[in-house]
Design a protein around this motif. Structure first.
Motif, PDB file in Angstrom:
ATOM      1  N   GLY A 125     146.336  40.704   7.031  1.00 35.57           N
ATOM      2  CA  GLY A 125     145.986  42.471   6.744  1.00 35.57           C
ATOM      3  C   GLY A 125     144.983  41.961   6.422  1.00 35.57           C
ATOM      4  O   GLY A 125     144.342  43.270   6.766  1.00 35.57           O
ATOM      5  N   ALA A 126     144.027  41.045   5.162  1.00 37.64           N
ATOM      6  CA  ALA A 126     142.168  41.457   5.757  1.00 37.64           C
ATOM      7  C   ALA A 126     141.978  41.002   6.552  1.00 37.64           C
ATOM      8  O   ALA A 126     142.227  40.193   8.035  1.00 37.64           O
ATOM      9  N   GLY A 127     140.641  41.119   6.959  1.00 37.38           N
ATOM     10  CA  GLY A 127     139.743  40.667   7.576  1.00 37.38           C
ATOM     11  C   GLY A 127     139.147  39.157   6.793  1.00 37.38           C
ATOM     12  O   GLY A 127     139.351  39.051   5.379  1.00 37.38           O
ATOM     13  N   ASN A 185     128.543  37.840   2.993  1.00 33.59           N
ATOM     14  CA  ASN A 185     128.625  39.074   2.506  1.00 33.59           C
ATOM     15  C   ASN A 185     130.211  38.988   3.732  1.00 33.59           C
ATOM     16  O   ASN A 185     130.247  40.290   3.984  1.00 33.59           O
ATOM     17  N   GLU A 186     130.649  38.897   3.139  1.00 30.01           N
ATOM     18  CA  GLU A 186     133.012  38.681   3.696  1.00 30.01           C
ATOM     19  C   GLU A 186     132.748  40.464   3.477  1.00 30.01           C
ATOM     20  O   GLU A 186     133.370  41.214   3.958  1.00 30.01           O
ATOM     21  N   GLU A 187     133.216  40.679   2.182  1.00 28.98           N
ATOM     22  CA  GLU A 187     134.171  41.567   0.922  1.00 28.98           C
ATOM     23  C   GLU A 187     133.323  43.023   1.488  1.00 28.98           C
ATOM     24  O   GLU A 187     133.959  43.554   1.667  1.00 28.98           O
ATOM     25  N   GLY A 188     131.907  43.123   1.727  1.00 32.68           N
ATOM     26  CA  GLY A 188     131.899  44.717   2.352  1.00 32.68           C
ATOM     27  C   GLY A 188     132.247  45.575   1.559  1.00 32.68           C
ATOM     28  O   GLY A 188     131.587  46.832   1.282  1.00 32.68           O
TER      29      GLY A 188
HETATM   30  O1  HGY Z   1     138.625  43.913   4.177  1.00 29.38           O
HETATM   31  C1  HGY Z   1     138.956  42.871   4.125  1.00 29.38           C
HETATM   32  O2  HGY Z   1     139.938  42.985   4.256  1.00 29.38           O
HETATM   33  C2  HGY Z   1     138.265  41.761   3.589  1.00 29.38           C
HETATM   34  O3  HGY Z   1     138.399  42.182   1.830  1.00 29.38           O
HETATM   35  N1  HGY Z   1     137.082  41.986   4.009  1.00 29.38           N
END
Ligand code: HGY
Ligand code: MN
Ligand code: MN
Ligand code: MN
Length: 407
Positions: A352-354, A127-130
């Motif tokens: 920009g993304a996690g 679950n990286e996307e959350g």
């Molecule tokens: O939220 C994010 O930056 C990544 O897609 N989880």
């Protein structure tokens, strides 16, 4: 070794094959964490890694580790990895490109009978996307000890299904203790998900920083009432207050350099066209690469919600349940050296993304490799990186890992 290259066609074919799992009509992927589709993707990953002589382990949060032995298996592994879960309207590349670049590194070493000084490891983080369960980067966050294991296993989705039960149901609730892998360095290849590399015509992004993120659950409690009989001045309308706050999030983000603000999820109660909404729950996602600016954005956001609550005599709760502080990647010079040895154009960039590497940087030297993606579009079914761009990224990953393994 310098002449060693991955097999770009094989990588592309694997990306397309993995993309069929949860494939959508528009050519994207809908493969949410903990679903049967997530299981199918995980199973395929494990089969591909076992075919290169890897040993597979799964930890207590479903994170998967495929380890290829090295000359000295007492030494810490050089690791890579990313995620296989997607957004509901995700693409074929976000996360998957990093995982399959790792598989391609394994395959390239295997077919050339190369045994690296240290073990090589490829991970898949839960679950990286959350999207279905919150927060994002949950698996790597639990692994490094940022989140409590039991608390995260107890998280539920909008239908009340518990993540821990879903992982058990798909057969990925493992035995390994969290944080127990003998890893010495972690590198993640990922599409940029933004327009900069394409605009600057660079083949590789050397990622120096992961930006700050704050996620909120906001709930507005007003009063249901009849849309045809309640005078405007007597209403306690949760939806109008929501609209004001959503608009303020946009102007707040625009007030600061690199400020970002998004409301992506909303539940309206009772969601009937002739009843004034009595309750609205929604998400807020604020981001900035500068922690002080993000703190100011946070303060202004909370203050604005308080003011709306007072002005309209509503109950508004703002729960900032997740804060990710900006992180510097301290192994990016390895990425830069490998890129230069390959002769690829490159530039420094921030994420920009996690990403899971953002949490792995808590424990070990970490670096990220970005490849361009078409028009910077991601979290969209039309997300696209070309076979050549994918090949570039995987070659940089291969040589970054080989160098780190010799250290
Ligand atoms: O939220 C994010 O930056 C990544 O897609 N989880
Ligand atoms: Mn991702
Ligand atoms: Mn994503
Ligand atoms: Mn009626």
């Amino acid at each position: 070794m310098d002449k060693l290259r991955i097999n770009g066609q094989r990588l592309w074919d694997s990306l397309m094959e993995m993309g069929e799992i949860g494939g959508t009509e528009k050519g994207g992927c809908n493969r949410l964490a903990g679903t049967d589709l997530d299981k199918q993707a995980r199973d395929l990953f494990c089969a591909w890694c076992e075919a290169t002589g890897c040993e597979i382990k799964v930890d207590k949060f479903g994170n998967i580790f495929a380890k290829r032995p090295g000359i000295n298996n007492e030494l810490p592994s050089v690791a890579t990895g990313s995620h296989l879960d997607t957004q509901p309207t995700g693409g074929k590349f976000d996360g998957v490109f990093g995982v399959l670049s790792g598989v391609e590194v394994l395959r390239t070493l295997h077919e050339n009978n190369i045994t690296t000084p240290t073990p090589i490891e490829v991970s898949v983080w839960t679950n990286e996307e959350g999207s279905r369960f919150q927060p994002a980067m949950q698996g790597s966050g639990v692994y490094v000890g940022r989140f409590d294991l039991q608390q995260e296993l107890d998280k539920t989705d909008v239908n009340g299904l518990r993540l821990g039960d879903e992982l058990a149901r798909i057969g990925y609730l493992g035995e390994e203790e969290l944080g127990s892998r003998n890893i010495g360095a972690f590198f993640e290849a990922h599409i940029e998900q933004g327009p900069i590399l394409e605009d600057e015509e660079k083949r590789i992004g050397v990622v120096r920083l992961g930006q700050g993120i704050r996620w909120y659950n906001v709930e507005i409690q007003g009063q249901e009432s009849h849309s045809g009989t309640t005078p405007m001045h007597l209403r306690k309308d949760a939806m109008v207050a929501t609209g004001k706050i959503v608009a303020e999030i946009e102007s707040l983000a625009n007030r600061y350099d690199n400020g970002l603000g998004t409301v992506g999820f909303m539940q309206v109660y009772p969601n009937s066209r002739n009843t004034i909404p009595g309750n609205v729950k929604f998400s807020a996602d604020l981001r900035n690469p500068n922690p002080d600016v993000l703190a100011t954005m946070h303060e202004e956001f909370v203050a604005y919600c308080d003011a709306v609550a007072k002005e309209r005599n509503l109950e508004i709760t703002v729960d900032n349940f997740w804060y990710f502080a900006p992180v510097e990647f301290n192994a990016s010079d390895d990425v830069k050296a490998a890129t230069e040895n390959l002769g690829y154009s490159h530039m420094d960039i921030y994420a920009g993304a996690g990403h899971d590497a953002c949490y792995m940087a808590d424990l070990v030297p970490a670096g990220m490799i970005f490849t361009p993606c078409e028009n910077g579009i991601s979290h969209n079914e039309i997300e696209y990186s070309s076979p050549e761009q994918c090949e570039d990224g995987a070659n940089v990953l291969l040589h970054t890992m080989l160098t780190a393994s010799k250290r």
